[in-house]
Design a protein around this motif. Structure first.
Motif, PDB file in Angstrom:
ATOM      1  N   GLU A  96      -1.878  13.003  -2.333  1.00  0.00           N
ATOM      2  CA  GLU A  96      -1.915  11.793  -3.153  1.00  0.00           C
ATOM      3  C   GLU A  96      -1.507  10.572  -2.333  1.00  0.00           C
ATOM      4  O   GLU A  96      -2.106   9.496  -2.444  1.00  0.00           O
ATOM      5  CB  GLU A  96      -0.995  11.942  -4.363  1.00  0.00           C
ATOM      6  CG  GLU A  96      -1.512  12.883  -5.442  1.00  0.00           C
ATOM      7  CD  GLU A  96      -1.100  14.322  -5.211  1.00  0.00           C
ATOM      8  OE1 GLU A  96      -0.788  14.701  -4.054  1.00  0.00           O
ATOM      9  OE2 GLU A  96      -1.088  15.090  -6.203  1.00  0.00           O
ATOM     10  N   ILE A  97      -0.474  10.727  -1.505  1.00  0.00           N
ATOM     11  CA  ILE A  97       0.011   9.608  -0.697  1.00  0.00           C
ATOM     12  C   ILE A  97      -1.029   9.200   0.337  1.00  0.00           C
ATOM     13  O   ILE A  97      -1.365   8.008   0.471  1.00  0.00           O
ATOM     14  CB  ILE A  97       1.344   9.982  -0.009  1.00  0.00           C
ATOM     15  CG1 ILE A  97       2.460  10.076  -1.049  1.00  0.00           C
ATOM     16  CG2 ILE A  97       1.703   8.959   1.068  1.00  0.00           C
ATOM     17  CD1 ILE A  97       3.789  10.554  -0.501  1.00  0.00           C
ATOM     18  N   THR A 123      -4.256   9.815   0.398  1.00  0.00           N
ATOM     19  CA  THR A 123      -5.478   9.311  -0.237  1.00  0.00           C
ATOM     20  C   THR A 123      -5.292   7.865  -0.687  1.00  0.00           C
ATOM     21  O   THR A 123      -6.184   7.021  -0.505  1.00  0.00           O
ATOM     22  CB  THR A 123      -5.864  10.192  -1.438  1.00  0.00           C
ATOM     23  OG1 THR A 123      -6.122  11.524  -0.987  1.00  0.00           O
ATOM     24  CG2 THR A 123      -7.115   9.646  -2.123  1.00  0.00           C
ATOM     25  N   ALA A 124      -4.129   7.559  -1.272  1.00  0.00           N
ATOM     26  CA  ALA A 124      -3.864   6.188  -1.723  1.00  0.00           C
ATOM     27  C   ALA A 124      -3.829   5.220  -0.549  1.00  0.00           C
ATOM     28  O   ALA A 124      -4.291   4.076  -0.665  1.00  0.00           O
ATOM     29  CB  ALA A 124      -2.541   6.141  -2.486  1.00  0.00           C
ATOM     30  N   MET A 125      -3.303   5.647   0.590  1.00  0.00           N
ATOM     31  CA  MET A 125      -3.165   4.755   1.734  1.00  0.00           C
ATOM     32  C   MET A 125      -4.446   4.650   2.554  1.00  0.00           C
ATOM     33  O   MET A 125      -4.776   3.575   3.057  1.00  0.00           O
ATOM     34  CB  MET A 125      -2.024   5.236   2.637  1.00  0.00           C
ATOM     35  CG  MET A 125      -0.642   5.027   2.055  1.00  0.00           C
ATOM     36  SD  MET A 125       0.689   5.189   3.288  1.00  0.00           S
ATOM     37  CE  MET A 125       0.484   6.893   3.785  1.00  0.00           C
ATOM     38  N   GLU A 147       0.820  -1.211   0.000  1.00  0.00           N
ATOM     39  CA  GLU A 147       0.000   0.000   0.000  1.00  0.00           C
ATOM     40  C   GLU A 147       0.851   1.257   0.000  1.00  0.00           C
ATOM     41  O   GLU A 147       0.322   2.362  -0.041  1.00  0.00           O
ATOM     42  CB  GLU A 147      -0.916  -0.002   1.231  1.00  0.00           C
ATOM     43  CG  GLU A 147      -1.874  -1.180   1.281  1.00  0.00           C
ATOM     44  CD  GLU A 147      -2.693  -1.195   2.555  1.00  0.00           C
ATOM     45  OE1 GLU A 147      -2.727  -0.167   3.264  1.00  0.00           O
ATOM     46  OE2 GLU A 147      -3.297  -2.244   2.851  1.00  0.00           O
ATOM     47  N   TYR A 148       2.175   1.097   0.035  1.00  0.00           N
ATOM     48  CA  TYR A 148       3.061   2.245   0.180  1.00  0.00           C
ATOM     49  C   TYR A 148       4.008   2.383  -1.004  1.00  0.00           C
ATOM     50  O   TYR A 148       5.135   2.825  -0.859  1.00  0.00           O
ATOM     51  CB  TYR A 148       3.890   2.117   1.476  1.00  0.00           C
ATOM     52  CG  TYR A 148       3.094   1.746   2.704  1.00  0.00           C
ATOM     53  CD1 TYR A 148       1.786   2.199   2.898  1.00  0.00           C
ATOM     54  CD2 TYR A 148       3.636   0.921   3.681  1.00  0.00           C
ATOM     55  CE1 TYR A 148       1.059   1.857   4.020  1.00  0.00           C
ATOM     56  CE2 TYR A 148       2.918   0.576   4.821  1.00  0.00           C
ATOM     57  CZ  TYR A 148       1.628   1.035   4.973  1.00  0.00           C
ATOM     58  OH  TYR A 148       0.910   0.682   6.085  1.00  0.00           O
ATOM     59  N   GLY A 164      -7.683   6.564   1.818  1.00  0.00           N
ATOM     60  CA  GLY A 164      -8.947   7.022   1.268  1.00  0.00           C
ATOM     61  C   GLY A 164      -9.292   8.396   1.806  1.00  0.00           C
ATOM     62  O   GLY A 164      -8.469   9.320   1.766  1.00  0.00           O
ATOM     63  N   TYR A 224       6.794  11.786  -5.593  1.00  0.00           N
ATOM     64  CA  TYR A 224       5.697  12.133  -4.676  1.00  0.00           C
ATOM     65  C   TYR A 224       6.251  12.722  -3.377  1.00  0.00           C
ATOM     66  O   TYR A 224       5.574  13.482  -2.698  1.00  0.00           O
ATOM     67  CB  TYR A 224       4.866  10.889  -4.342  1.00  0.00           C
ATOM     68  CG  TYR A 224       3.729  10.624  -5.303  1.00  0.00           C
ATOM     69  CD1 TYR A 224       3.807  10.997  -6.643  1.00  0.00           C
ATOM     70  CD2 TYR A 224       2.575   9.975  -4.879  1.00  0.00           C
ATOM     71  CE1 TYR A 224       2.774  10.730  -7.521  1.00  0.00           C
ATOM     72  CE2 TYR A 224       1.527   9.712  -5.748  1.00  0.00           C
ATOM     73  CZ  TYR A 224       1.633  10.089  -7.068  1.00  0.00           C
ATOM     74  OH  TYR A 224       0.600   9.825  -7.924  1.00  0.00           O
ATOM     75  N   PHE A 261       4.893   4.266  -4.381  1.00  0.00           N
ATOM     76  CA  PHE A 261       4.605   5.537  -5.044  1.00  0.00           C
ATOM     77  C   PHE A 261       5.774   5.949  -5.922  1.00  0.00           C
ATOM     78  O   PHE A 261       6.915   5.516  -5.700  1.00  0.00           O
ATOM     79  CB  PHE A 261       4.371   6.646  -4.004  1.00  0.00           C
ATOM     80  CG  PHE A 261       3.306   6.334  -3.000  1.00  0.00           C
ATOM     81  CD1 PHE A 261       1.969   6.366  -3.347  1.00  0.00           C
ATOM     82  CD2 PHE A 261       3.645   5.993  -1.701  1.00  0.00           C
ATOM     83  CE1 PHE A 261       0.976   6.069  -2.421  1.00  0.00           C
ATOM     84  CE2 PHE A 261       2.674   5.697  -0.758  1.00  0.00           C
ATOM     85  CZ  PHE A 261       1.333   5.731  -1.127  1.00  0.00           C
ATOM     86  N   LYS A 290       3.774  15.675  -2.306  1.00  0.00           N
ATOM     87  CA  LYS A 290       2.435  15.274  -2.750  1.00  0.00           C
ATOM     88  C   LYS A 290       1.762  14.461  -1.647  1.00  0.00           C
ATOM     89  O   LYS A 290       1.340  13.326  -1.834  1.00  0.00           O
ATOM     90  CB  LYS A 290       2.533  14.485  -4.055  1.00  0.00           C
ATOM     91  CG  LYS A 290       3.093  15.320  -5.206  1.00  0.00           C
ATOM     92  CD  LYS A 290       3.057  14.581  -6.528  1.00  0.00           C
ATOM     93  CE  LYS A 290       3.589  15.460  -7.654  1.00  0.00           C
ATOM     94  NZ  LYS A 290       3.541  14.783  -8.978  1.00  0.00           N
ATOM     95  N   TYR A 332      -9.069  10.457   4.266  1.00  0.00           N
ATOM     96  CA  TYR A 332      -8.326  10.559   5.523  1.00  0.00           C
ATOM     97  C   TYR A 332      -8.755  11.739   6.389  1.00  0.00           C
ATOM     98  O   TYR A 332      -8.405  11.805   7.566  1.00  0.00           O
ATOM     99  CB  TYR A 332      -6.821  10.654   5.240  1.00  0.00           C
ATOM    100  CG  TYR A 332      -6.427  11.850   4.404  1.00  0.00           C
ATOM    101  CD1 TYR A 332      -6.134  13.074   4.998  1.00  0.00           C
ATOM    102  CD2 TYR A 332      -6.340  11.761   3.020  1.00  0.00           C
ATOM    103  CE1 TYR A 332      -5.776  14.175   4.245  1.00  0.00           C
ATOM    104  CE2 TYR A 332      -5.977  12.848   2.252  1.00  0.00           C
ATOM    105  CZ  TYR A 332      -5.694  14.053   2.858  1.00  0.00           C
ATOM    106  OH  TYR A 332      -5.340  15.133   2.100  1.00  0.00           O
TER     107      TYR A 332
END
Length: 241
Positions: free
Chosen positions: A200-201, A203-205, A171-172, A207, A178, A174, A197, A209
């Motif tokens: 972006e980080i 949100t990816a990890m 999940e980490y 949702g 970034y 990138f 960024k 947040y």
């Protein structure tokens, strides 16, 4: 603890970023998440040797044990307190993680092989951490490093990707850019550097947040520095602690 670590890293012009829940706390609460109880820092893997040197030498050894782990994916700063050895053994001492941002392959086959190596690294760390014997720990502590070196060899020289070495590493992953230039944000009565960024980080990890989780999901740190007690015993015997 964070201010002391921040001071040493900045004095030595070493780039670092807050990560995981610490980054969420900064942007959502301007400080700690109210139910959190640790600080997570991410640093570039290539800077780890210099970080080991400056934090080992620059932090007050009466206050801190800088844990250069013999069998973990990353180092830690651990606060010395009353009966420190017991607090390590019982996994109660306050600490800060310094997670490495490592290189990661671009190609699909290389990624699969690299993932296997990272799982081997993480799995062997877990197994060694559950070994009570200092002697056995000393004998097998080299195993995680083998997996780390194999993973590194699988990365293309021009790969633009990175991974944070932690249990949920998938999940980490990138692009390296970034992280970029740190963006400082208020955190309690100080400031912390976010990745360039950070949205972006995070949100990816995580949702969404910015929305706190349900009350029954609000928990603090769940881990403790692997092998810290056994490493401390070995470092104390050699005069490094």
């Amino acid at each position: 603890m964070y201010k002391d670590v921040k001071s040493v890293l900045e004095e030595n012009e070493i780039k670092f970023y807050v990560h995981f829940g610490t980054a969420i706390g900064a942007v959502r609460h301007d400080g700690f998440i109210p139910w959190d109880d640790d600080i997570d820092i991410a640093v570039w893997r290539e800077d780890i040797p210099r970080i080991d040197k400056v934090l080992s030498e620059g932090l007050d050894r009466e206050k801190y044990y800088y844990h250069v782990s013999s069998a973990d994916t990353h180092p830690h700063v651990i606060r010395k307190c009353d009966d420190f050895e017991s607090s390590l053994k019982n996994r109660e001492a306050p600490f800060i993680d310094l997670f490495p941002i490592d290189r990661y392959p671009r190609g699909g086959v290389r990624r699969k092989l690299c993932n296997m190596c990272i799982w081997g690294d993480v799995g062997s760390v877990w197994a060694i951490d559950h070994t009570d014997s200092v002697t056995l720990h000393r004998i097998v502590k080299w195993i995680p490093g083998v997996f780390e070196r194999l993973a590194d060899k699988l990365v293309e020289d021009d790969s633009e990707f990175s991974v944070v070495l932690a249990t949920q590493f998938k999940e980490y992953i990138f692009p390296r850019d970034y992280y970029g230039t740190p963006i400082y944000h208020v955190f309690e009565d100080t400031e912390v550097p976010l990745p360039e960024k950070w949205d972006e980080i995070l949100t990816a990890m995580f949702g969404d947040y910015m929305t706190p989780p349900p009350e029954d999901k609000r928990t603090g740190a769940s881990g403790f520095p692997c092998g810290a007690y056994k490493d401390y015993i070995m470092d104390r015997r050699s005069g490094r602690a």
